[in-house]
Every structure is written in C-alpha cells, then in structure tokens.
Design a protein around this motif. Structure first.
Motif, mmCIF file in Angstrom:
data_model
loop_
_atom_site.group_PDB
_atom_site.id
_atom_site.type_symbol
_atom_site.label_atom_id
_atom_site.label_comp_id
_atom_site.label_asym_id
_atom_site.label_seq_id
_atom_site.Cartn_x
_atom_site.Cartn_y
_atom_site.Cartn_z
ATOM 1 N N THR A 186 17.121 48.511 -3.453
ATOM 2 C CA THR A 186 16.872 47.090 -3.633
ATOM 3 C C THR A 186 16.022 46.517 -2.501
ATOM 4 O O THR A 186 15.830 47.144 -1.456
ATOM 5 C CB THR A 186 18.200 46.312 -3.680
ATOM 6 N N PHE A 187 15.566 45.306 -2.725
ATOM 7 C CA PHE A 187 14.868 44.554 -1.688
ATOM 8 C C PHE A 187 15.771 44.400 -0.467
ATOM 9 O O PHE A 187 15.330 44.537 0.677
ATOM 10 C CB PHE A 187 14.473 43.192 -2.249
ATOM 11 N N ALA A 188 17.056 44.126 -0.706
ATOM 12 C CA ALA A 188 18.004 43.969 0.403
ATOM 13 C C ALA A 188 18.119 45.245 1.220
ATOM 14 O O ALA A 188 18.270 45.192 2.450
ATOM 15 C CB ALA A 188 19.368 43.552 -0.144
ATOM 16 N N ASP A 189 18.062 46.410 0.568
ATOM 17 C CA ASP A 189 18.089 47.683 1.299
ATOM 18 C C ASP A 189 16.908 47.775 2.252
ATOM 19 O O ASP A 189 17.054 48.202 3.412
ATOM 20 C CB ASP A 189 18.043 48.865 0.321
ATOM 21 N N ARG A 190 15.748 47.395 1.765
ATOM 22 C CA ARG A 190 14.547 47.461 2.607
ATOM 23 C C ARG A 190 14.647 46.460 3.767
ATOM 24 O O ARG A 190 14.289 46.779 4.900
ATOM 25 C CB ARG A 190 13.298 47.201 1.764
ATOM 26 N N LEU A 191 15.113 45.284 3.465
ATOM 27 C CA LEU A 191 15.255 44.270 4.497
ATOM 28 C C LEU A 191 16.205 44.740 5.597
ATOM 29 O O LEU A 191 15.950 44.554 6.794
ATOM 30 C CB LEU A 191 15.763 42.974 3.870
ATOM 31 N N GLN A 192 17.296 45.390 5.205
ATOM 32 C CA GLN A 192 18.263 45.875 6.182
ATOM 33 C C GLN A 192 17.665 46.947 7.079
ATOM 34 O O GLN A 192 17.969 47.014 8.276
ATOM 35 C CB GLN A 192 19.505 46.425 5.467
ATOM 36 N N THR A 193 16.785 47.790 6.532
ATOM 37 C CA THR A 193 16.140 48.824 7.341
ATOM 38 C C THR A 193 15.232 48.206 8.405
ATOM 39 O O THR A 193 15.217 48.637 9.557
ATOM 40 C CB THR A 193 15.347 49.785 6.439
ATOM 41 N N VAL A 194 14.473 47.184 8.024
ATOM 42 C CA VAL A 194 13.616 46.490 8.994
ATOM 43 C C VAL A 194 14.475 45.902 10.113
ATOM 44 O O VAL A 194 14.143 46.000 11.307
ATOM 45 C CB VAL A 194 12.777 45.397 8.310
ATOM 46 N N LYS A 195 15.616 45.320 9.745
ATOM 47 C CA LYS A 195 16.508 44.736 10.741
ATOM 48 C C LYS A 195 17.123 45.811 11.632
ATOM 49 O O LYS A 195 17.282 45.604 12.850
ATOM 50 C CB LYS A 195 17.605 43.931 10.041
ATOM 51 N N ALA A 196 17.483 46.963 11.067
ATOM 52 C CA ALA A 196 18.078 48.042 11.860
ATOM 53 C C ALA A 196 17.106 48.533 12.922
ATOM 54 O O ALA A 196 17.509 48.810 14.063
ATOM 55 C CB ALA A 196 18.502 49.187 10.942
ATOM 56 N N ALA A 197 15.835 48.659 12.554
ATOM 57 C CA ALA A 197 14.831 49.091 13.529
ATOM 58 C C ALA A 197 14.725 48.079 14.666
ATOM 59 O O ALA A 197 14.724 48.442 15.852
ATOM 60 C CB ALA A 197 13.479 49.269 12.846
ATOM 61 N N GLN A 199 16.947 45.884 15.671
ATOM 62 C CA GLN A 199 18.165 45.853 16.458
ATOM 63 C C GLN A 199 18.260 47.025 17.427
ATOM 64 O O GLN A 199 18.911 46.925 18.473
ATOM 65 C CB GLN A 199 19.381 45.814 15.533
ATOM 66 N N ALA A 200 17.585 48.137 17.099
ATOM 67 C CA ALA A 200 17.564 49.300 17.984
ATOM 68 C C ALA A 200 16.502 49.180 19.073
ATOM 69 O O ALA A 200 16.374 50.066 19.915
ATOM 70 C CB ALA A 200 17.326 50.572 17.164
ATOM 71 N N GLY A 201 15.731 48.098 19.047
ATOM 72 C CA GLY A 201 14.690 47.905 20.044
ATOM 73 C C GLY A 201 13.355 48.491 19.666
ATOM 74 O O GLY A 201 12.470 48.650 20.505
ATOM 75 N N ILE A 202 13.191 48.819 18.384
ATOM 76 C CA ILE A 202 11.935 49.369 17.867
ATOM 77 C C ILE A 202 11.143 48.228 17.236
ATOM 78 O O ILE A 202 11.699 47.398 16.504
ATOM 79 C CB ILE A 202 12.194 50.472 16.827
ATOM 80 N N SER A 203 9.848 48.172 17.494
ATOM 81 C CA SER A 203 9.002 47.145 16.899
ATOM 82 C C SER A 203 8.960 47.320 15.381
ATOM 83 O O SER A 203 8.574 48.378 14.879
ATOM 84 C CB SER A 203 7.581 47.242 17.468
ATOM 85 N N PRO A 204 9.351 46.292 14.605
ATOM 86 C CA PRO A 204 9.363 46.431 13.148
ATOM 87 C C PRO A 204 7.984 46.206 12.525
ATOM 88 O O PRO A 204 7.281 45.256 12.861
ATOM 89 C CB PRO A 204 10.343 45.346 12.693
ATOM 90 N N CYS A 205 7.629 47.104 11.633
ATOM 91 C CA CYS A 205 6.385 47.018 10.869
ATOM 92 C C CYS A 205 6.758 46.978 9.396
ATOM 93 O O CYS A 205 7.496 47.836 8.918
ATOM 94 C CB CYS A 205 5.510 48.235 11.175
ATOM 95 N N SER A 206 6.278 45.974 8.683
ATOM 96 C CA SER A 206 6.605 45.860 7.272
ATOM 97 C C SER A 206 5.535 45.036 6.585
ATOM 98 O O SER A 206 5.080 44.030 7.122
ATOM 99 C CB SER A 206 7.983 45.196 7.091
ATOM 100 N N GLY A 207 5.149 45.468 5.400
ATOM 101 C CA GLY A 207 4.060 44.788 4.712
ATOM 102 C C GLY A 207 4.232 44.756 3.210
ATOM 103 O O GLY A 207 5.355 44.795 2.687
ATOM 104 N N VAL A 208 3.101 44.694 2.513
ATOM 105 C CA VAL A 208 3.104 44.465 1.070
ATOM 106 C C VAL A 208 2.110 45.387 0.379
ATOM 107 O O VAL A 208 1.225 45.974 1.006
ATOM 108 C CB VAL A 208 2.733 43.002 0.739
ATOM 109 N N ILE A 209 2.280 45.465 -0.939
ATOM 110 C CA ILE A 209 1.276 46.056 -1.820
ATOM 111 C C ILE A 209 0.867 44.962 -2.802
ATOM 112 O O ILE A 209 1.703 44.453 -3.556
ATOM 113 C CB ILE A 209 1.801 47.280 -2.575
ATOM 114 N N VAL A 210 -0.384 44.586 -2.781
ATOM 115 C CA VAL A 210 -0.903 43.512 -3.634
ATOM 116 C C VAL A 210 -1.442 44.124 -4.923
ATOM 117 O O VAL A 210 -2.118 45.156 -4.893
ATOM 118 C CB VAL A 210 -2.021 42.739 -2.910
ATOM 119 N N GLY A 211 -1.149 43.490 -6.055
ATOM 120 C CA GLY A 211 -1.715 43.948 -7.319
ATOM 121 C C GLY A 211 -0.733 44.674 -8.216
ATOM 122 O O GLY A 211 -1.134 45.399 -9.122
#
Length: 343
Positions: A186-197, A199-211
């Motif tokens: 789910t979208f929530a699963d992806r969101l949680q992964t960004v937050k986990a990174a 919270q661990a002190g890793i710079s979060p990278c997250s984007g989109v696919i258009v179209g």
C-alpha cells in the motif's frame, strides 16, 4: 485561471517560505504553453537561490534484477511482467565495486544500489552492507544510496551503520491512485519505509512516476505528501511504457510542455529539495530536455535499471551548454548552494 498567472509572485512566495496551496500547484500543472518561459523563469529563480547552477549526477547500479514478488503495474521486474529483461540474483561485492568505479568515472557524486524485491532478505541486506563498506573504503567521498524495497527499523539502522547516506523509496503516485497501480503493498507501506529511513538518520529520497493515469489533483497531492514526509531528494520519473507490463499500452509520449510544468510545480512546492530529472526524460522531453534543468538540479547519468538512458557524454555537454556545472565529489548530502538573494 486568469489569462496570465503571476508566476513571479508564486516564486516570491515560495522563496519567502510560504507553503503554496493545492490551487497554486494545479495552476502550474494546467498552465498553457504560452506561459512556459515565464513559468520556467519563476522556477529557475527558486532553483538558483537554493542550488545555484550546480547539477548533481546520480548513478544507478541494478544490483539484483527481476525476480520480484510485487505486482507494480509499471515495472518490468514485477512478478506479473512478461518483459524480456535480465534476471539475476544479488551481484557480488566485486561486481558492485566495478560499477561504483564507473560512477566515479562519470563524475557522479551519488551512487544508488538497487535491488528488486518486496524488501531485502537477511542475505541481501548483509551483501549490500558489505558492498557499501567496501565502496566507502575505496571512494570515501562518494555518497551511497540504497533502494531495496520496504524497510523496517532494524534494517534501516544496519544500513546506516554500514555507511548508507540516502535511501530511495518512491511514493510513485497519490494515495487515492495507488490501488490502481499495485495491490501487493500500500501507499502507507511506502510512506512508512521513507519514515524508517529518516528515523535511522538516513537522508530520505522519494519521488513519483508521472503518466500512470493520475489526475492533476492526484499529482499535486503526492507533491504535498513528499514535502510533508521530508523527502530530501525527489526523483521525477516519466513513465516509459514497457511491453509486457500492465501499463505497457499507455500513450508513448507525455506532452513535453506538460512535463516541464510538472517539474516547475515540484520546484515551487518543494523549493529547497533536490528535484531530480529521472527516467523518461529523454523520451518525453525530447529537444526540450535541457529546459528541465531550470527547475531540476539533478539527473541520473547513464542508464536506468532496465532501460537505456542518454549517453553520459551528451548529458555532460548539455550541462556545459547551459552554463551549469557538475557537483563536485564530496559535497554534503542534500547540500544547498544559496546565492544570498531572492531577486
């Protein structure tokens, strides 16, 4: 929308730290072609304030290809894809280091190790951590990004301890559209992964696919989601329809002026974030591709995971012709380059 939207006013508000509205975002996405140069000038003003004329080069390593249990409809590596791609298990540390050396040759300041999976197995996590330690030993100034699928807190901490600087996990599209492109997470699963990174002190990278059939409203929604989750780097991909995937029959080209509107929207909504012109830029922007670097401040150099990109020499020539410069190796992750003026 009025005959001529005051794009300069949007830039001024963005530079002043005001969070632009959903209506503002839609006005940018729906700007007619005759407004393009004014809109690009506004976006460039914001880009230049935060990043100067520096372009960050990123390099992808497809460390494990195919064999993915997820059903992401855009992906040639998913379990439902019949696309003809290379399929292999995790590369050895030595094979990964060969690709890391190639990233250095191409002047990339960040190298991203990508595996196809729902999330890393214990063996894969150990292998990636080993490769990261070895790469950092060989090239201490190179920033390393990992993209291994869904991540829990313990895996994030292990990656941080190994030396991973950044973690990529794209939201891809708005929450309201996510069920149309994937059913195995789910979208929530992806969101949680960004937050986990993060919270661990890793710079979060997250984007989109258009179209992928999203509406303008949904594209604006995900821009605000990425801002809210604190993504330091936002790759903007434009769908490459791949035969053998459920989205393989989508239109083969997005209007290039609309693609530029998308980049401008993300720059104005997320003014101080790295906006990366990513997959599909060569296909969809065509001869307008150089204009994409007025709102964006980063690109992937060389090929993508399973699709070829523009020749690195052409990328470097494009950057030089614009009067821009490549970010030097060793710049801080997520570094800004303010010029001290909002004029």
């Amino acid at each position: 929308m009025s005959e001529r939207r005051p794009w300069a006013e949007l830039a001024q508000r963005s530079l002043a730290g005001e969070q632009l509205s959903h209506s503002d975002a839609l006005s940018v996405l729906e700007a007619p072609g005759g407004h393009l140069l004014d809109l690009l000038a506004a976006a460039y003003r914001v880009r230049h304030h935060h990043f100067g004329n520096v372009v960050k080069l990123n390099f992808l390593i497809n460390a494990k290809s195919g064999i993915c249990p997820e059903d992401c409809h855009y992906c040639s590596q998913s379990r439902i894809s019949t696309a003809e791609i290379d399929r292999y298990q995790l590369l050895s540390t030595e094979q990964i280091l060969e690709q890391v050396d190639r990233a250095i040759e191409l002047r990339a300041s960040t190298c991203c190790l990508v595996t196809s999976a729902r999330g890393p197995s214990k063996r894969e996590l150990a292998g990636i951590c080993e490769a990261v330690v070895a790469a950092k030993s060989r090239h201490p100034a190179l920033k390393l990004c990992a993209c291994l699928g869904l991540l829990d807190d313990e895996a994030a901490r292990r990656l941080k301890a190994a030396g991973v600087d950044r973690y990529n996990h794209n939201l891809n599209t708005a929450e309201s559209h996510y069920g149309s492109i994937c059913s195995t997470h789910t979208f929530a699963d992806r969101l949680q992964t960004v937050k986990a990174a993060a919270q661990a002190g890793i710079s979060p990278c997250s984007g989109v696919i258009v179209g992928m059939g999203e509406t303008h409203e949904q594209l604006a929604d995900v821009a605000f989601s990425l801002r809210a989750v604190g993504a330091d780097s936002i790759p903007i991909n434009f769908l490459i329809p791949i035969e053998g995937t459920p989205l393989g029959k989508r239109p083969t080209r997005i209007d290039p002026t609309y693609a530029l509107n998308v980049l401008c929207m993300f720059r104005l909504i997320c003014p101080d974030r790295e906006i990366r012109l990513s997959a599909g830029r060569e296909v969809h922007l065509g001869s307008l591709q150089p204009l994409g670097l007025y709102p964006a401040n980063a690109i992937f150099v060389s090929d993508y995971l399973t699709e070829p990109g523009q020749a690195p020499e052409a990328d470097l020539r494009m950057i030089a012709d614009l009067g821009f410069e490549v970010e030097e190796l060793g710049a801080p992750i997520g570094s800004r380059h303010p010029v001290g003026s909002t004029s």
